[in-house]
Enzyme design. Structure first.
Site, short mmCIF file in Angstrom:
data_model
loop_
_atom_site.label_atom_id
_atom_site.label_comp_id
_atom_site.label_asym_id
_atom_site.label_seq_id
_atom_site.Cartn_x
_atom_site.Cartn_y
_atom_site.Cartn_z
N GLU A 1 1.68 23.49 -33.48
CA GLU A 1 2.65 22.43 -33.15
C GLU A 1 1.98 21.07 -33.07
OE1 GLU A 1 2.70 25.40 -31.68
OE2 GLU A 1 4.78 26.13 -31.65
N HIS B 1 9.83 30.72 -20.97
CA HIS B 1 10.74 30.50 -22.10
C HIS B 1 12.10 29.93 -21.70
CE1 HIS B 1 7.82 32.44 -24.61
NE2 HIS B 1 8.61 32.44 -25.64
#
Ligand code: TPP
Ligand code: TPP
Ligand code: MG
Ligand code: MG
Lengths: 325, 355, 325, 355
Positions: free
Chosen positions: C60, C129
């Protein structure tokens, strides 16, 4: 009590904790051979050797992760991040791992880790080297976040942080390193995490601040006294847990509040404090809580623009006058 | 750096037959545990994200056969098999997947965040690559404390593209940390093939920029895995030096239980499952060497079935974590101004509309 | 106007913008061959090919940086970060670079970049998450941050974001992807960045929210109407710039405000909104602004604990009743 | 991968004498610009952090001699020399250091954040490694738009230990981006030697895990640098393939102007400055080949002195950015609810106590 600098208080405490507990070790860039970018670790490599004072490569994500993993096995790493701007490359380790490990694994393992780093900045450090991100960490359950304003608190909170079994973000300030103050010599003196302090009592208005802005607030309070305005200064000291009772008790007494922080205005620390006060002391407020914080641009380098972008004694006085209207 | 030739075991004479049977039993336990877990997910007994180890049984069992009790293991989210093969009873693992108080993480973690401190299973971490620096840190602590042992940093093939992996390689080598960088190379990160993700698709060579030795191993051959892990584990411990193990295996299903795997050719998957099934292949091998027979296989299958059913029953019978314990593991060291059980009850009641 | 899902609105818009401007390209993990982890990019690789729809490795920091650099040379990358939790490894690129490049270099270069990512989470996604970090980005000058609540706004804001020359964080929500609503077919329809919307008018209390919580607020407003409480819903849509005038105008009318967001309570988005309201509408407030937000722990996995930790229609109703007392 | 043997130039017959003289002039310009910059810092004309290129002149001038106008350059914070050698006049550079409106970044950037869009100098970035993915992105855009040219990702030796560097290597190779990973290897990252920071201290080998070719070059020899950069630049452009250049040089002073360099042995520094001075060594070479004489040297020195003095005068005479322009470059696309000039004035007045 001897009068020493904030830097000295940190340096002393690191040395004493290294001596006290063989599991304490320091890690960070340039903390050893270079003796610390801001000389906080000066002399410690010489005294405690390379096992205890570890120079790291420029790999913040890696070595913060290493410190977390080592903490899980019982070491007590104290990591220096050169300035808070550089923690962005390591923030995944802090927030997605360190802050969650104890909770998410049902309390089976502890992460006794301290991350020390100076936040904010004065003196034309420019857009990438003068930011404040302590609000980001204060937002994260599982972390403890402290930000001492005086040599006394620097020592007491650093000791508490190192002896604490949770990950603690220890926020410093470049502009405070040379400030001086009384520091007790008592070996077991600590300042408790999660507890604010009324650093000056007053009756007309409460100023809430932390770190460098507490120093500004104390000066301003003195000045305002000459003008006949009695300022109470609440030094947060911990941003997480946040000592709401102390803030609220003070505001219920003074009925007026100003919050000052060096970070950007919107979504910064002052927002949480102002929101908390209106929530818990609404009926006691004679005026809206005033917020004083940084102007919202990437900090420009040019001298005047740079200086004018950060909150100051002036802006605090302005806000105090406004809230007293 | 060597790419190890696939070792062929023409004879198993030097092996302890009981141990071989135990490997088979363990692999079958993993296989069936995961298959039943998939079922439980469909029945909504399990929530969130759930990743199975199907096809990777030999990799896991071989590794665990090589590790010592003093070693530590850090994994990613695909972690069920590791904690199972490390010796944690199936009940608390299934209970964790069910989110029960008796689960290995007290129901707080779930499928991706298993933990067993006692067995040095140091957790599943669901951020790709996040576990790798932690594992180096554990090895660092072993060295600091002058203890023996090594640390396994388990990860998938696609994890070798993230910065944390490379920083970890450098630090582990530089600081002489006994780490096994244990790459479960199942060929894909979700739908991305190794070649799509890595400019160096020979993952065992990824230590080259760091002077770290690497080997590729047939991850479907439990004995090859065990032997390589033993050898490299001992090397890492003795020399205080990290190594890379590239364990080639085949992912039987989609990335997670909710992934329909539509990006892989069905024929490719069918063939892969047939040819690279570590459990069946090992059964065949043991059969050929007359180490097991059909009766034993049947009995073992029955036993595994029973154990897993017991685990499911245990999980079903377990209680949910108590609402008032919501803040229970918030801090290891209590400090002022933190919420407690009453705050939890009050807050939860509001969120649930019970006030 | 056709009624489509939020997912479809995003998918359509991405396709249309790919067609309209050859410099628009999509980058992200699993957006092509896999067709998107949450199927937002379904079919786009097939239609526009691998030059325009780029599957990335799990890196990322690297690919967000690549997108920024490419934007500096005139491309208009639209990056998908699978969920906001994973942006922590790339946040240095977003905050220390993308947000500063235009300002810090004196306006010489633009960064027309969109980062799309779902925030928050329901359904036992667990501690790592299910987080919300839009407040972090909203804090940063130089970024624009939008968070649409409806298919209409999803389309209009995504189009505005892609055509905007600044870096835009485009915050989505897993739980909204399947929700439906009217979406105009007009090719040039955009929703302006920086402008909130009164999504429902009312007279008794203002509820301020964004993204998924606006959907909750709209349902609750309907329910409260049956009880005779008239709720005005202000949907922020943009967190940065923040449309303070619209918030304040509404609160000055209703004299009561509740702010709801899915993120953690302390230092979250609700703090800024509450602080702003007490600051600018103090004399109009009949009660303290109530904040409704997530319980502050790493989200536990267990079903009941998990569900009970997030704000809900129930907690919003509770707060509305409280503010109406 | 090769470690290039140091090329010796026994004769300069194939060289254009004017070009050689120009290299010397440029290197001297850099040298004196940085020395004067150090003085200006001490006089508090310059604030913040300030890093000089002293000792790295040949690396920079050699690179710029090899680059074409269409190429792009991304650097770290040690950026003065790059923009200067790229052709930006010294005045606006010094003005930026002084924080003036006429500065290359309008006074908003400062020493670490120079920029010159016209000359494709794409900025100084002060977060270690942060510039590297950006450079890959620029190269990506060149390929996307089917343009010629390459992109330079300049960085220091110690930057090769951060994750962003490795992710960038992988992406550049995978996506066929013409990037020169240009490592200015001055032996230290602040006080940390290369060997303390990198498990592979031969930095040119760090492409090994990514199938990227690397070379080590004597960064104090302007002609060696130029030739290597030309060759590798053309390779990168032609093959759409990244390469690593490990440019060995000697850091003349401390890390930044405020670093007293107490961790390096003074004798080591004295010797280094004597033996590895790219400017003096090149003067000697040109002298030996009768390409320059003392008169020319004197005239050039005078010219350089004058140019830099003019730059300082320009900077001194320039205005500060206006307070009402505080928000000027906030957004490229204006949107609602953003502050303007009046807001800037009002806010600044409060902060300054002018209300
Ligand atoms: C930093 C980060 N990015 C993206 C994800 C989403 N994600 C979870 S698993 C995965 C694929 C990992 O593949 P691999 O490493 O090969 O392991 P495997 O799943 O095949 O076992 C991705 C992209 C994540 N969890 N963390
Ligand atoms: C992520 C990050 N970590 C730390 C720093 C502080 N820092 C600035 S320069 C530097 C040393 C870099 O050394 P090198 O890459 O060799 O470049 P040099 O300064 O020698 O040119 C450090 C540690 C930073 N700016 N960014
Ligand atoms: Mg994989
Ligand atoms: Mg260097």
């Amino acid at each position: 009590m001897p009068i020493i600098t904030y830097r000295q208080a940190l340096n002393d405490t690191l040395g004493e904790e290294l001596k006290r507990d063989p599991n304490v070790l320091l890690m960070g860039e340039e903390i050893g051979v270079f003796q610390g970018s801001y000389r906080i670790t000066e002399g410690l490599l010489q005294e405690y050797g390379p096992k205890r004072v570890v120079d790291t490569p420029i790999a913040e994500e890696g070595f913060v992760g290493v410190a977390i993993g080592a903490a899980m096995l019982g070491l007590r790493p104290v990591v220096e991040i050169m300035t808070i701007n550089f923690i962005l490359v390591a923030i995944d380790q802090v927030v997605n791992h360190a802050s969650k490990i104890h909770y998410m694994f049902g309390g089976q393992v502890r992460v006794p880790l301290v991350i020390r780093t100076p936040s904010g900045g004065t003196g034309q450090l420019g857009a990438t080297h003068s930011q404040s991100f302590e609000n980001w960490f204060a937002y994260c359950p599982g972390l403890k976040v402290v930000a001492p304003a005086t040599p006394y608190d620097a020592k007491g909170l650093l000791r508490a942080a190192i002896r604490d079994d949770d990950p603690v973000m220890f926020i410093e300030s470049l502009a405070l390193y040379d400030t001086k103050g009384d520091v007790p010599e008592d070996d077991d003196f600590v300042v408790p995490i999660g507890v604010a302090e009324v650093k000056r009592t007053g009756t007309d208005v409460t100023v809430i601040s932390y770190s460098r802005m507490t120093a500004v607030a104390m000066q301003v309070a003195q000045r305002m006294a000459n003008e006949g305005i009695s300022v109470e200064v609440v030094d947060l000291r911990s941003l997480r847990p946040l000592d709401r009772p102390t803030i609220i008790a003070s505001v219920k007494k003074t009925n007026r509040a100003v919050v000052i922080a060096e970070d950007w205005y919107s979504y910064g620390v002052t927002a949480e404090i102002a929101a908390t006060i209106q929530e818990e002391a609404f009926d006691y407020l004679d005026a809206p809580v005033q917020r004083v914080a940084g102007i919202e641009t990437p900090l420009p380098y040019a001298k005047d623009l740079s200086a004018a972008s950060k909150p100051s004694a002036h802006s605090l006085i302005y806000a105090i006058r406004k809230v007293m209207e | 750096m060597v790419k190890e030739a696939n070792v062929v075991y023409p004879s198993l004479v030097d092996e302890d037959a009981n141990e071989l049977r135990h490997y088979y039993y363990q692999m079958l336990l993993l296989r069936r545990f995961e298959e039943r877990t998939g079922e439980m997910y469909v029945k909504a007994k399990i929530g969130g994200y759930c990743h199975l180890n199907l096809g990777e049984e030999a990799t896991i069992v071989g590794l665990m056969a090589a590790l010592k009790a003093e070693d530590y293991i850090f994994t990613n989210y695909r972690d069920h098999g590791y904690v199972l093969a490390r010796g944690t009873p199936p009940g608390p693992i299934m209970a964790e997947l069910f989110g029960k108080e008796t689960g290995v993480s007290g129901g707080r973690g779930g499928s991706m965040h298993l933990f067993d401190a006692e067995r040095h299973f140091m957790g599943g971490y669901a951020i790709v690559g996040g576990q790798v620096p932690l594992a180096v840190g554990a090895a660092y602590a072993l060295r600091y404390q002058e203890k023996s042992g090594v640390v396994v940093a388990q990860m998938g093939d696609a994890t070798t593209n993230i910065g944390a992996f490379y920083e970890s390689l450098n630090l582990a080598k530089l600081w002489k940390c006994p780490v096994l960088f244990f790459i479960v190379n199942n060929g894909y990160g979700m739908g991305t093939s190794v070649a799509m993700g890595s400019s160096e698709p020979d993952l065992w060579k990824k230590g080259a920029s760091f002077r770290i030795h690497g080997e590729q191993i047939d991850g479907t051959d439990v004995l090859a895995v065990r032997d390589a892990c033993r050898r490299l584990r001992d090397y890492a411990e003795r020399e205080a030096d990290p190594v890379i193990l590239d364990m080639v295996s085949f992912r039987f299903r989609g990335h997670s239980v909710i992934d329909s795997d539509r990006y892989r050719n069905p024929e490719f998957v069918r063939k892969g499952r047939q040819e690279h099934d570590p459990v069946r292949n090992f059964a065949t091998l043991l059969h050929e060497h007359a180490i097991i027979d059909d009766a034993w296989l049947k009995a073992t299958a029955d036993q595994v079935e029973q154990e897993i059913q017991q685990a499911i029953d245990f999980a079903n019978a377990s209680s949910d974590p108590k609402i008032e314990d919501l803040y229970q593991f918030m801090y290891a060291t209590e400090v002022a101004n933190t919420p407690g059980p009453e705050d939890a009850l009050a807050a939860v009641k509001i969120n649930r509309g019970e006030v």
